[in-house]
Write a protein that holds these residues in place. Structure first.
Motif, PDB file in Angstrom:
ATOM      1  N   ASP A   1      -2.024  -7.777  -1.270  1.00 51.97           N
ATOM      2  CA  ASP A   1      -1.353  -6.615  -1.854  1.00 51.97           C
ATOM      3  C   ASP A   1      -1.469  -6.603  -3.375  1.00 51.97           C
ATOM      4  OD1 ASP A   1       0.371  -8.613  -2.636  1.00 51.97           O
ATOM      5  OD2 ASP A   1       2.066  -7.913  -1.428  1.00 51.97           O
ATOM      6  N   PHE A   2      -2.150  -7.612  -3.942  1.00 54.19           N
ATOM      7  CA  PHE A   2      -2.496  -7.676  -5.371  1.00 54.19           C
ATOM      8  C   PHE A   2      -1.283  -7.686  -6.292  1.00 54.19           C
ATOM      9  CE2 PHE A   2      -5.934  -5.240  -3.190  1.00 54.19           C
ATOM     10  CZ  PHE A   2      -6.887  -6.253  -3.200  1.00 54.19           C
ATOM     11  N   THR A   3      -0.139  -8.138  -5.806  1.00 55.34           N
ATOM     12  CA  THR A   3       1.065  -8.166  -6.642  1.00 55.34           C
ATOM     13  C   THR A   3       1.106  -9.467  -7.446  1.00 55.34           C
ATOM     14  OG1 THR A   3       2.301  -9.042  -4.747  1.00 55.34           O
ATOM     15  CG2 THR A   3       2.422  -6.672  -5.145  1.00 55.34           C
TER      16      THR A   3
ATOM     17  N   ARG B   1      -5.743   4.647  -4.236  1.00 48.20           N
ATOM     18  CA  ARG B   1      -4.802   5.112  -5.256  1.00 48.20           C
ATOM     19  C   ARG B   1      -5.593   5.879  -6.318  1.00 48.20           C
ATOM     20  NH1 ARG B   1       0.066   4.318  -2.675  1.00 48.20           N
ATOM     21  NH2 ARG B   1       0.433   2.117  -2.204  1.00 48.20           N
TER      22      ARG B   1
ATOM     23  N   ASN C   1      -0.671  -4.299 -10.306  1.00 44.70           N
ATOM     24  CA  ASN C   1      -0.557  -4.703  -8.906  1.00 44.70           C
ATOM     25  C   ASN C   1      -1.481  -3.921  -7.975  1.00 44.70           C
ATOM     26  OD1 ASN C   1       1.427  -6.606  -9.572  1.00 44.70           O
ATOM     27  ND2 ASN C   1       3.055  -5.082  -9.389  1.00 44.70           N
ATOM     28  N   GLU C   2      -2.643  -3.501  -8.491  1.00 45.85           N
ATOM     29  CA  GLU C   2      -3.684  -2.852  -7.695  1.00 45.85           C
ATOM     30  C   GLU C   2      -5.033  -3.397  -8.128  1.00 45.85           C
ATOM     31  OE1 GLU C   2      -1.219   1.385  -7.383  1.00 45.85           O
ATOM     32  OE2 GLU C   2      -3.121   1.293  -8.482  1.00 45.85           O
TER      33      GLU C   2
ATOM     34  N   ASP D   1      -5.381  -0.777  -2.893  1.00 46.12           N
ATOM     35  CA  ASP D   1      -4.146  -1.531  -2.667  1.00 46.12           C
ATOM     36  C   ASP D   1      -4.030  -1.847  -1.179  1.00 46.12           C
ATOM     37  OD1 ASP D   1      -1.750  -2.745  -3.210  1.00 46.12           O
ATOM     38  OD2 ASP D   1      -0.626  -0.892  -3.547  1.00 46.12           O
ATOM     39  N   ASP D   2      -3.160  -2.794  -0.841  1.00 49.19           N
ATOM     40  CA  ASP D   2      -2.848  -3.137   0.557  1.00 49.19           C
ATOM     41  C   ASP D   2      -4.118  -3.370   1.375  1.00 49.19           C
ATOM     42  OD1 ASP D   2      -0.155  -2.840  -0.044  1.00 49.19           O
ATOM     43  OD2 ASP D   2      -0.138  -0.738   0.512  1.00 49.19           O
ATOM     44  N   TRP D   3      -4.975  -4.228   0.852  1.00 52.61           N
ATOM     45  CA  TRP D   3      -6.240  -4.549   1.523  1.00 52.61           C
ATOM     46  C   TRP D   3      -5.979  -5.489   2.705  1.00 52.61           C
ATOM     47  CZ3 TRP D   3      -8.798  -9.085   2.563  1.00 52.61           C
ATOM     48  CH2 TRP D   3     -10.156  -8.993   2.898  1.00 52.61           C
TER      49      TRP D   3
ATOM     50  N   ILE E   1      -7.101  -7.155 -11.421  1.00 49.58           N
ATOM     51  CA  ILE E   1      -5.834  -6.566 -10.997  1.00 49.58           C
ATOM     52  C   ILE E   1      -5.195  -5.842 -12.176  1.00 49.58           C
ATOM     53  CG2 ILE E   1      -3.486  -7.076 -10.221  1.00 49.58           C
ATOM     54  CD1 ILE E   1      -4.640  -9.280  -8.478  1.00 49.58           C
TER      55      ILE E   1
ATOM     56  N   SER F   1      -8.742  -2.997  -9.385  1.00 48.62           N
ATOM     57  CA  SER F   1      -9.350  -1.962 -10.213  1.00 48.62           C
ATOM     58  C   SER F   1     -10.758  -2.350 -10.642  1.00 48.62           C
ATOM     59  CB  SER F   1      -8.488  -1.719 -11.459  1.00 48.62           C
ATOM     60  OG  SER F   1      -9.053  -0.711 -12.271  1.00 48.62           O
TER      61      SER F   1
ATOM     62  N   ASN G   1      -8.154   3.161  -7.687  1.00 47.61           N
ATOM     63  CA  ASN G   1      -7.786   1.771  -7.416  1.00 47.61           C
ATOM     64  C   ASN G   1      -7.623   1.573  -5.911  1.00 47.61           C
ATOM     65  OD1 ASN G   1      -7.755   1.380 -10.153  1.00 47.61           O
ATOM     66  ND2 ASN G   1      -5.521   1.215 -10.328  1.00 47.61           N
TER      67      ASN G   1
END
Length: 615
Positions: free
Chosen positions: A428-430, A483, A450-451, A607-609, A447, A453, A605
Motif C-alpha cells: 500500500d506504499f504507506t 490515482r 504514500n503512492e 496505490d493498493d498494489w 513513493i 509514482s 500514481n
C-alpha cells in the motif's frame, strides 16, 4: 496439627535449659502447658489468560506457549511446629483466534502465580511441616479457520512447583505431590487446510529445601499428563463420480435427473431413449460458494450435431442453469431456463475436441467464466453475473439427442468450489521509500504521499519495478488502484504486469493506461520498445478510468486479460516462446512523457498494489 510428644500433649517444652511457658503460632496458642492446637492456612489461587486476536488475512498460525506456575512459600521454622499448608492452584489458557484468511500469529506467554504466605512459628522444639499440593493447568485452544490455511498447532506447557522450606532445626518435612496437565484442543476447519498437529507437553517439579540441621525429607511424586486431540476437518465442496457401475437408467441416489432419459452405459453417463432433447443430471449436494468448477472426460467420440457437457449455477428446481457443452469442433457457454427452455449464449470457442479429452469450466469470484481443455486455458474468458447468488449452487452434467443423433458420453465427473486467487504479494506504499521488497530498473520508481509514482522520470527508458516475491503458479494476476490527481496524461503511462523474470531479462506482460487509451503489451528489457498482444492493436482508444478504480491483468495459459474494476476490457495472447509460463514475478511500470509535445500531463500514481497466484 497439635504439638504432641510420645502420643500425648507435652507437659513442658524447653529451649536449651530454659523452660518454655507458651508456644504461639500467629495469634493462636498452640501450647500453654496443657493445650495442643491445629492451624489451617488459607487456600491461594490464581488464574491468567492470554486472549488472542481476530485475524482477517492467508495461512500459517503459530500459537503460544501458555504456562502457569503456582508456588507455596514455606515457613521459616525455628522449632518444632505442626503446620497444614494451603492448596495452591493456578490455571492459564490461551484462547484461540477466529481467522478468516492466511495470517501468522505470535501469542503471548500467559503466567499465573499462587502463593500461601508462611506463618511465623514460635515453636522451640522439633516439629513437622506439611507443604501444600501445588497444581497448574494450561490449555491452548486452537483456531476456527474459515479459509484455506496452514495451521501449526501449539506446544502447550504447564508447570507445577512446590518450593521447599529452609529448615534451621531438626524437622521432618513431607513434600507435596505437584501435578500438571496440558491439552491442545482441536480446531474445526470449514475450508481446505493443511494441519500440523501439536506436541502437547506438561511438566511438574518439586524444588529441594536447604536444611541447616538434622532432619528427614520425604520427596514428592511429580506427575504430568499431556494430550493432543485430533481435529475434525470439513473441506470446501468436492464431488466426484466415475460411473463405474452396472448399466442402469438411473445414476443413483446422489443424482437428480431432468429432461429426457439418461443413465449409465459401459461405465459412462450417456443418452438413453429416443426422445430428442437435452437431459441433465444434477448432483444432490450444493457448493459452498457460487464460484464453481466442473470437469469431465469426453467419453465416446463427439460429433458436430449434439452437444454434451457441464451444468453450473443451477437452482434446486432445475429451471435456471448455465450450460457448458463441447462438440467435435469446439465449445459453447450459455444460460438456459429449463433444460430444454430458452438458451442465451455467453461465449464460445473453436477447437478440436476428441474422445479422451478432459474439459473443465470454472466461474471465479469476478463472475468470469474460463474454459480449459486438457489443463490448458482455451479461448476467451467471459463475464456473466447471472445467478451468482445463494440459490444457484447446484452443478452436474448434461447430454443431448438431436433428431436421431446422440451426443458423446461423459465420464469422470468432478464438481467443486473454486478459490482461484491466492495473494502472494501486496503493497500500500504507506512509507517513505520503496525498500528491499522491490527490484527496480531505470528511473527509479519512488513513493510520493504514500503512492507509487513515476512523475519526473524519463519517458525512455521506462521505469520498471517488480516485487521480490514470486508466484507459486504459472497463472497469475496483478492489480493496482489508479490515482489521477486531476492529471490527464496522453502519453505518460503506468501499468501492472505479470510473467516477468528479471533474472532472465524479461520485463513481463503489462496492462497500461493513459487518460484516453490502453493496451496489453510486452516491453523490451532495455525499456525502449513494446510488442502488443496478438489479437490487439498497439494503441486502443477508451474513456478515462474513474479516479481510484482498479486495473488488473491476468495470465491464464497463453491468454492475457485486462480488467477495469473486475470487468474484462481487453484480451490477447502471447506464445510461450515470447513469454515463458515459468516467469513468476509481478510488478509495475511508469514513464513521464509530459515534456514531449502533445504528451499531456505527467502519469497517474498507483496505490493498493497486489499480486495473486491463480490456482
Amino acid at each position: 496439627m497439635p504439638l504432641f510428644g510420645g502420643g500425648r500433649a507435652p507437659k513442658y517444652v524447653r529451649l536449651g535449659t530454659a523452660q518454655v511457658t507458651h508456644v504461639i503460632l500467629g495469634e493462636e496458642v498452640v501450647f500453654d502447658g496443657t493445650t495442643p492446637a491445629v492451624v489451617t492456612l488459607p487456600r491461594a489461587t490464581a488464574t491468567a489468560g492470554a486472549h488472542v486476536p481476530d485475524v482477517k488475512s492467508g495461512a500459517a498460525v503459530v500459537l503460544p506457549t501458555a504456562t502457569a506456575v503456582c508456588e507455596a512459600r514455606t515457613p521459616t521454622i525455628t522449632a518444632g511446629g505442626a503446620v497444614a499448608m494451603p492448596s495452591a492452584t493456578a490455571a492459564a489458557a490461551a484462547v484461540a483466534p477466529q481467522m478468516s484468511a492466511g495470517a501468522t500469529i505470535e501469542l503471548p506467554t500467559a503466567e499465573a502465580t499462587g502463593s500461601a504466605v508462611p506463618p511465623f512459628v514460635q515453636v522451640v522444639v522439633a516439629g513437622e511441616v506439611l507443604l501444600p499440593r501445588a497444581e497448574a493447568t494450561a490449555t491452548a485452544l486452537l483456531p476456527s479457520v474459515a479459509v484455506i490455511a496452514q495451521v501449526a498447532l501449539p506446544v502447550a506447557t504447564a508447570v507445577g512447583e512446590a518450593l521447599l522450606p529452609t529448615v534451621v532445626s531438626g524437622a521432618g518435612v513431607t513434600l507435596p505431590a505437584p501435578s500438571a496437565a496440558a491439552a491442545a484442543l482441536v480446531p474445526t476447519f470449514t475450508a481446505g487446510a493443511a494441519i500440523t498437529l501439536p506436541r502437547a507437553q506438561a511438566s511438574a517439579a518439586a524444588l529441594l529445601p536447604v536444611i541447616g540441621g538434622g532432619g528427614s525429607i520425604t520427596l514428592p511424586t511429580a506427575a504430568a499428563t499431556a494430550a493432543a486431540l485430533v481435529p475434525a476437518v470439513s473441506a470446501g465442496a468436492y464431488f466426484t463420480d466415475d460411473f463405474n457401475r452396472a448399466n442402469n437408467t438411473s445414476l443413483g441416489a446422489n443424482w437428480t435427473e431432468t429432461g429426457g432419459d439418461l443413465g449409465i452405459i459401459s461405465n459412462q453417463l450417456a443418452v438413453q431413449g429416443t426422445t430428442a432433447s437435452r437431459r441433465a443430471a444434477i448432483y444432490n449436494s450444493q457448493t459452498v460458494t457460487p464460484y464453481q468448477s466442473v470437469e469431465f472426460t469426453v467419453g465416446s467420440a463427439p460429433n458436430g450435431t449434439a452437444v454434451a457437457g457441464a451444468v453450473l449455477r443451477c437452482n434446486a428446481a432445475m429451471t435456471e442453469m448455465v450450460l457448458f457443452g463441447v462438440y467435435n469442433g469446439g465449445w459453447q457457454l450459455g444460460r438456459i431456463t429449463g433444460i430444454n427452455g430458452t438458451y442465451t449464449a455467453i461465449g464460445s470457442g473453436t477447437v478440436t475436441v476428441s474422445s479422451g479429452n478432459t474439459a473443465r469450466v470454472q466461474v471465479d469470484e469476478n463472475n468470469v467464466y474460463s474454459v480449459y481443455l486438457n489443463g490448458v486455458k482455451n479461448g476467451s474468458s467471459y463475464r456473466d453475473t447471472t445467478w451468482g447468488d445463494s440459490s444457484h449452487r447446484y452443478l452436474g452434467l448434461y447430454v443431448q439427442r438431436v433428431s436421431t443423433t446422440n451426443s458423446h458420453s461423459l465420464d469422470n465427473f468432478v464438481g467443486k468450489d473454486v478459490t482461484p486467487y491466492s495473494l502472494f504479494a501486496s503493497d500500500d506504499f504507506t512509507r517513505a521509500s520503496l525498500g528491499a521488497s522491490w527490484t527496480t530498473r531505470f528511473g527509479p520508481l519512488y513513493i510520493a504521499s504514500n503512492e507509487l509514482s513515476a512523475v519526473g522520470n524519463a519517458s525512455e527508458p521506462i521505469s520498471y519495478g517488480w516485487h521480490v516475491n514470486a508466484s507459486s503458479t504459472d497463472d497469475q494476476a496483478c492489480e493496482a488502484r489508479i490515482r489521477w490527481h486531476s492529471r490527464a496524461p496522453l502519453h505518460s503511462s503506468v501499468s501492472v504486469c505479470v510473467r516477468a523474470d528479471p533474472a532472465s531479462s524479461h520485463g513481463g506482460v503489462h496492462y497500461w493506461r493513459v487518460a484516453d487509451k490502453h493496451g496489453i503489451c510486452m516491453y523490451s528489457w532495455d525499456g525502449t520498445t513494446f510488442t502488443s498482444a496478438t489479437g490487439l492493436a498497439d494503441i486502443i482508444s477508451t474513456t478515462a478510468a474513474p479516479e481510484g478504480s482498479k486495473i488488473r491483468i491476468e495470465a491464464r495459459g497463453t491468454v492475457y486479460t485486462a480488467f477495469l474494476d473486475n470487468v474484462p476490457v481487453l484480451q490477447g495472447t502471447f506464445t510461450t516462446g515470447q513469454v515463458p509460463l515459468t516467469n513468476h514475478y509481478c510488478g509495475v511500470h511508469g514513464e513521464d512523457d509530459s515534456a514531449v509535445s502533445g504528451g499531456g500531463d505527467p502519469p497517474a500514481n498507483l496505490d493498493d498494489w497486489a499480486a495473486y497466484a491463480i490456482l
